[in-house]
Design an enzyme around this catalytic site. Sequence first.
Site, PDB file in Angstrom:
ATOM      1  N   PRO A 146       0.935  -1.321   0.149  1.00 49.68           N
ATOM      2  CA  PRO A 146      -0.072   0.171   0.034  1.00 49.68           C
ATOM      3  C   PRO A 146       0.833   1.327   0.137  1.00 49.68           C
ATOM      4  CG  PRO A 146      -0.565  -1.437   1.764  1.00 49.68           C
ATOM      5  CD  PRO A 146       0.653  -1.798   1.117  1.00 49.68           C
ATOM      6  N   GLU A 147       0.595   2.149  -0.729  1.00 50.38           N
ATOM      7  CA  GLU A 147       1.167   3.406  -1.068  1.00 50.38           C
ATOM      8  C   GLU A 147       0.081   4.388  -0.940  1.00 50.38           C
ATOM      9  OE1 GLU A 147       4.330   3.582  -4.164  1.00 50.38           O
ATOM     10  OE2 GLU A 147       4.525   1.398  -4.010  1.00 50.38           O
ATOM     11  N   ARG A 163      16.083  -1.626  -3.310  1.00 57.23           N
ATOM     12  CA  ARG A 163      14.840  -2.179  -3.788  1.00 57.23           C
ATOM     13  C   ARG A 163      14.941  -2.545  -5.123  1.00 57.23           C
ATOM     14  NH1 ARG A 163      13.393  -3.230   0.811  1.00 57.23           N
ATOM     15  NH2 ARG A 163      13.109  -1.519   2.268  1.00 57.23           N
ATOM     16  N   LYS A 208       1.210   7.485   3.913  1.00 57.19           N
ATOM     17  CA  LYS A 208       0.623   6.341   3.892  1.00 57.19           C
ATOM     18  C   LYS A 208      -0.091   5.913   5.329  1.00 57.19           C
ATOM     19  CE  LYS A 208       4.227   4.836   1.026  1.00 57.19           C
ATOM     20  NZ  LYS A 208       5.801   4.371   0.713  1.00 57.19           N
TER      21      LYS A 208
END
Length: 287
Positions: free
Chosen positions: A2-3, A277, A57
């Site tokens: 979730p962003e 990442r 967020k």
Amino acid sequence: MPELPEVETVRLQLTFKVLRKKIVGGKVYHQKTVQHDTRFIAKLRGRSIDAIDRIGKLLIFTFTGDTPLYALCHLKMTGQFFYVDKTGVSGGGHSMTEADVRVLPNKHTRVALNFEDGSNLYFNDMRLFGYFHHASAAEVATARAKFGQEPTHDDFNIEQFVSGLKKRRSAIKAVLLDQSFVAGLGNIYVDEALFAAKVRPMRSAATLTRKEATALAKAARAVLLASVEVGGTTFQHFKDTGGENGNYTDYLQVFGKQKTPCPRCGAIILKIRVAGRGTHYCAQCQR
DNA sequence: ACTCTTGTTAAAAC
DNA sequence: GGTTTTAACAAGAG
């Protein structure tokens, strides 16, 4: 993952489904989620949710009552809210798969809230990184203060964004992921914004030209707003409060598209590691 | 059995 | 004090 768009989707749906409904009970299934607060449910009983705000967020719940009470909720990687009305059907005109409705609460349910009208709200979090715990007004203010500006705000200051990049030497991707610089971007939308702005993720932020930095600011804003419009992106875990997938998955240009042709120039999309990442980009049209 | 996945933060180096 | 990098957290997929 979730962003900002996924969290905003959840916020909008929860606001529609549970605002002002009186809480009559609930259950904590995993103590760490509520910061080991043994009175988490007791504090809520008799109150209702007065507002649900979001910064980056992070979700901020305000509860009704004589004494101020707030809760902070972060979904981290696998947090989910599921709303089920008294008929056992997910509200809001959508339907979670029947199998899912029947198993709630399930083994990943960490907190349940019961409302006066017989509906229930479940906070699920497979990997236990998320939290949903009470906070004082001061703690809420402290949490808010840590965030940088949001690209989605109407008063998003692009000049501040551009000049801020000049002071940062690390990879532009790392800077975009830094919530204290800009709030709300995560791994998916960073890669998408950098692709839209034609900037390579590993470039030192300070080397971006004014033109590139401006394009990047506008791209970040555009991808986030476009995703909110269609309910966010489901890549691995994200489900909305009705158990539905987000539709921005259909619009992704580079994220998860390694080994496939670039939609802009046809070169093969690469996947490398930047800022620790997984990072997707086109070496031909991103410079 | 081993690697990979990610949002945030603590810790340490600079 | 700000910036930067790395490891840790956790559990599942492949």
